[in-house]
Design an enzyme around this catalytic site. Structure first.
Site, PDB file in Angstrom:
ATOM      1  N   LEU A  15       0.825  -1.216   0.000  1.00  0.00           N
ATOM      2  CA  LEU A  15       0.000   0.000   0.000  1.00  0.00           C
ATOM      3  C   LEU A  15       0.860   1.268   0.000  1.00  0.00           C
ATOM      4  O   LEU A  15       0.339   2.377   0.078  1.00  0.00           O
ATOM      5  CB  LEU A  15      -0.932   0.003   1.214  1.00  0.00           C
ATOM      6  CG  LEU A  15      -2.131  -0.956   1.133  1.00  0.00           C
ATOM      7  CD1 LEU A  15      -2.959  -0.888   2.393  1.00  0.00           C
ATOM      8  CD2 LEU A  15      -3.006  -0.647  -0.078  1.00  0.00           C
ATOM      9  N   LYS A  66      15.813  -6.330   1.539  1.00  0.00           N
ATOM     10  CA  LYS A  66      16.254  -5.352   2.548  1.00  0.00           C
ATOM     11  C   LYS A  66      17.706  -5.542   2.994  1.00  0.00           C
ATOM     12  O   LYS A  66      18.371  -4.590   3.354  1.00  0.00           O
ATOM     13  CB  LYS A  66      15.345  -5.427   3.777  1.00  0.00           C
ATOM     14  CG  LYS A  66      13.960  -4.863   3.521  1.00  0.00           C
ATOM     15  CD  LYS A  66      13.117  -4.848   4.779  1.00  0.00           C
ATOM     16  CE  LYS A  66      11.753  -4.258   4.476  1.00  0.00           C
ATOM     17  NZ  LYS A  66      10.976  -3.937   5.660  1.00  0.00           N
ATOM     18  N   ASN A  87      15.338  -0.054   4.188  1.00  0.00           N
ATOM     19  CA  ASN A  87      14.040  -0.002   3.497  1.00  0.00           C
ATOM     20  C   ASN A  87      13.821   1.291   2.732  1.00  0.00           C
ATOM     21  O   ASN A  87      12.790   1.446   2.072  1.00  0.00           O
ATOM     22  CB  ASN A  87      12.889  -0.227   4.489  1.00  0.00           C
ATOM     23  CG  ASN A  87      12.644   0.977   5.360  1.00  0.00           C
ATOM     24  OD1 ASN A  87      13.580   1.679   5.733  1.00  0.00           O
ATOM     25  ND2 ASN A  87      11.390   1.243   5.662  1.00  0.00           N
ATOM     26  N   GLY A 126      12.278 -13.403   9.826  1.00  0.00           N
ATOM     27  CA  GLY A 126      12.360 -12.989   8.427  1.00  0.00           C
ATOM     28  C   GLY A 126      13.007 -11.623   8.288  1.00  0.00           C
ATOM     29  O   GLY A 126      13.652 -11.119   9.216  1.00  0.00           O
ATOM     30  N   VAL A 128      12.118  -8.520   8.393  1.00  0.00           N
ATOM     31  CA  VAL A 128      11.853  -7.354   9.248  1.00  0.00           C
ATOM     32  C   VAL A 128      12.149  -7.651  10.725  1.00  0.00           C
ATOM     33  O   VAL A 128      12.227  -6.739  11.549  1.00  0.00           O
ATOM     34  CB  VAL A 128      10.390  -6.871   9.054  1.00  0.00           C
ATOM     35  CG1 VAL A 128       9.402  -7.727   9.814  1.00  0.00           C
ATOM     36  CG2 VAL A 128      10.225  -5.402   9.454  1.00  0.00           C
ATOM     37  N   ARG A 148      10.276 -21.142  12.629  1.00  0.00           N
ATOM     38  CA  ARG A 148      10.167 -22.481  12.042  1.00  0.00           C
ATOM     39  C   ARG A 148      11.557 -23.012  11.682  1.00  0.00           C
ATOM     40  O   ARG A 148      11.894 -24.136  11.981  1.00  0.00           O
ATOM     41  CB  ARG A 148       9.268 -22.397  10.803  1.00  0.00           C
ATOM     42  CG  ARG A 148       8.995 -23.693  10.129  1.00  0.00           C
ATOM     43  CD  ARG A 148       8.071 -23.485   8.962  1.00  0.00           C
ATOM     44  NE  ARG A 148       8.638 -22.558   7.961  1.00  0.00           N
ATOM     45  CZ  ARG A 148       8.050 -22.240   6.831  1.00  0.00           C
ATOM     46  NH1 ARG A 148       6.862 -22.733   6.539  1.00  0.00           N
ATOM     47  NH2 ARG A 148       8.620 -21.403   5.981  1.00  0.00           N
ATOM     48  N   THR A 149      12.350 -22.163  11.033  1.00  0.00           N
ATOM     49  CA  THR A 149      13.736 -22.532  10.730  1.00  0.00           C
ATOM     50  C   THR A 149      14.613 -21.958  11.841  1.00  0.00           C
ATOM     51  O   THR A 149      14.931 -20.763  11.860  1.00  0.00           O
ATOM     52  CB  THR A 149      14.164 -21.944   9.362  1.00  0.00           C
ATOM     53  OG1 THR A 149      13.140 -22.241   8.410  1.00  0.00           O
ATOM     54  CG2 THR A 149      15.488 -22.506   8.893  1.00  0.00           C
ATOM     55  N   GLY A 237      -0.220  -3.997  12.262  1.00  0.00           N
ATOM     56  CA  GLY A 237       0.973  -3.294  11.785  1.00  0.00           C
ATOM     57  C   GLY A 237       0.708  -1.957  11.100  1.00  0.00           C
ATOM     58  O   GLY A 237       1.629  -1.358  10.549  1.00  0.00           O
TER      59      GLY A 237
HETATM   60  P1  ATR Z   1      12.300 -14.332   4.232  1.00  0.00           P
HETATM   61  O1  ATR Z   1      12.155 -15.727   4.802  1.00  0.00           O
HETATM   62  O2  ATR Z   1      12.724 -14.287   2.800  1.00  0.00           O
HETATM   63  O3  ATR Z   1      13.057 -13.399   5.110  1.00  0.00           O
HETATM   64  P2  ATR Z   1       9.995 -12.979   5.134  1.00  0.00           P
HETATM   65  O4  ATR Z   1       8.644 -12.800   4.522  1.00  0.00           O
HETATM   66  O5  ATR Z   1      10.759 -11.807   5.574  1.00  0.00           O
HETATM   67  O6  ATR Z   1      10.813 -13.821   4.108  1.00  0.00           O
HETATM   68  O7  ATR Z   1       9.883 -13.969   6.383  1.00  0.00           O
HETATM   69  C1  ATR Z   1       8.951 -14.930   6.459  1.00  0.00           C
HETATM   70  C2  ATR Z   1       8.869 -15.391   7.914  1.00  0.00           C
HETATM   71  O8  ATR Z   1       7.666 -16.113   8.083  1.00  0.00           O
HETATM   72  C3  ATR Z   1       9.983 -16.349   8.300  1.00  0.00           C
HETATM   73  O9  ATR Z   1      10.256 -16.244   9.659  1.00  0.00           O
HETATM   74  C4  ATR Z   1       9.331 -17.699   7.969  1.00  0.00           C
HETATM   75  O10 ATR Z   1       9.870 -18.800   8.632  1.00  0.00           O
HETATM   76  P3  ATR Z   1      11.114 -19.605   7.989  1.00  0.00           P
HETATM   77  O11 ATR Z   1      12.320 -18.780   8.303  1.00  0.00           O
HETATM   78  O12 ATR Z   1      11.103 -20.901   8.649  1.00  0.00           O
HETATM   79  O13 ATR Z   1      10.832 -19.677   6.509  1.00  0.00           O
HETATM   80  C5  ATR Z   1       7.944 -17.441   8.471  1.00  0.00           C
HETATM   81  N1  ATR Z   1       6.965 -18.346   7.882  1.00  0.00           N
HETATM   82  C6  ATR Z   1       6.496 -18.339   6.606  1.00  0.00           C
HETATM   83  N2  ATR Z   1       5.578 -19.308   6.436  1.00  0.00           N
HETATM   84  C7  ATR Z   1       5.467 -19.959   7.635  1.00  0.00           C
HETATM   85  C8  ATR Z   1       4.675 -21.045   8.123  1.00  0.00           C
HETATM   86  N3  ATR Z   1       3.798 -21.679   7.326  1.00  0.00           N
HETATM   87  N4  ATR Z   1       4.822 -21.421   9.409  1.00  0.00           N
HETATM   88  C9  ATR Z   1       5.674 -20.780  10.223  1.00  0.00           C
HETATM   89  N5  ATR Z   1       6.456 -19.743   9.838  1.00  0.00           N
HETATM   90  C10 ATR Z   1       6.355 -19.337   8.564  1.00  0.00           C
END
Ligand code: ATR
Length: 268
Positions: A15, A66, A87, A126, A128, A148-149, A237
């Site tokens: 937006l 970013k 950003n 991620g 941000v 998750r990771t 947000g």
């Molecule tokens: P990027 O991973 O490229 O930094 P982002 O949109 O800035 O993208 O971040 C996405 C965030 O949402 C990450 O923390 C991601 O977790 P992973 O690092 O494990 O990918 C989280 N995320 C996205 N889909 C998810 C899901 N289905 N369950 C839990 N966390 C999720």
């Protein structure tokens, strides 16, 4: 025409053009226009060159660029240096500068929230998330991060190992003891039916806790809806988004834009 841009991938949902074009009209910058552009990684350098050649005046950068845009810039501000996240781009005296307006934007959104010496639980690691953590270090009692990771959360903990605030990484699906502020920084919830599937039963009827989702569209993610129904306080947000935009607008134009009723309505 003075051209401004937000770049990212995906970018359709942004937006930023709506907000900045509204302010450009309101403050009579009739020679300015703000657009969105979906770019691939290999095109990012070209965007920076266009600022160098004055084809673009200002650029906002969003997911996933970013961090990776930083080596392409001449200088970055202190916050960007610490968070490894930029950003906002602008040329100052022939140098392409990268700014982080997410951190001051987020801080501004919490102006009425007392989080000093409190416990914070951050979901996600991620693009941000480093800005969110940076806003809290040396101010709060303890920060818990779950992603998750897990390695990405460990990396963020390492990035702020210099801070006085203890940071603990929690396994995804596990929870620390009840915290004062729980923040979703994951992308889960951007699509209306998505749900994090985390169990927050121990927060039932706890009106002292604030659940904060950095997603602003949809206005109420399932994460916030469940919190509201549980009796917790909630915030989306929207104010972070508007404040980061306001600071970028100020960098580019020198104008302190007003977050008025009209601009709030544009988020609907
Ligand atoms: P990027 O991973 O490229 O930094 P982002 O949109 O800035 O993208 O971040 C996405 C965030 O949402 C990450 O923390 C991601 O977790 P992973 O690092 O494990 O990918 C989280 N995320 C996205 N889909 C998810 C899901 N289905 N369950 C839990 N966390 C999720």
């Amino acid at each position: 025409m003075k051209k401004y841009l937000v770049i990212g991938n995906p970018i359709e949902h942004s937006l930023s053009p709506t907000i900045h074009n509204y302010w450009m009209k309101k403050y009579k910058l009739t020679d300015s226009i703000y657009e969105r552009k979906k770019v691939e990684k290999k095109e990012v350098g070209n965007i920076v060159n266009q600022i160098r050649n004055d084809k673009l005046i200002g650029v906002n950068v969003t997911v996933p660029f970013k961090k990776e845009i930083i080596p392409l810039l001449d200088e970055v501000d202190n916050v960007a240096k610490n968070t490894l996240s930029v950003n906002t781009l602008y040329k100052v005296e022939d140098k392409i500068f990268g700014y982080n307006t997410d951190v001051p934007g987020f801080n501004e959104s919490l102006i009425d929230v007392d989080y000093k010496n409190k416990d914070i639980f951050i979901l996600g690691s991620g693009g941000v998330t480093s800005s969110i953590i940076y806003s809290f270090i040396n101010k709060v009692n303890k920060i818990y991060i779950a992603n998750r990771t897990k390695e990405k959360a460990e990396k963020l903990k390492k990035l702020y190992s210099y801070s006085n605030t203890q940071i603990e990484v929690i396994n995804w699906g596990k929870k620390p003891t009840v915290c004062d502020l729980v923040i979703n920084t994951t992308s889960v919830g951007l699509k209306k039916d998505e749900n994090l599937d985390l169990d927050f039963k121990d927060y039932e009827n706890n009106n002292d806790v604030l659940f904060y989702d950095i997603i602003y569209s949809p206005k109420e993610t399932n994460f916030l809806k469940e919190a509201r129904l549980r009796g917790n306080k909630t915030m989306n947000g929207g104010m972070m988004f508007l404040n980061q935009a306001k600071i970028a607008f100020q960098i580019w134009t020198g104008i302190t834009a007003e977050i008025d009723q009209e601009v709030l309505k544009l988020l609907d």
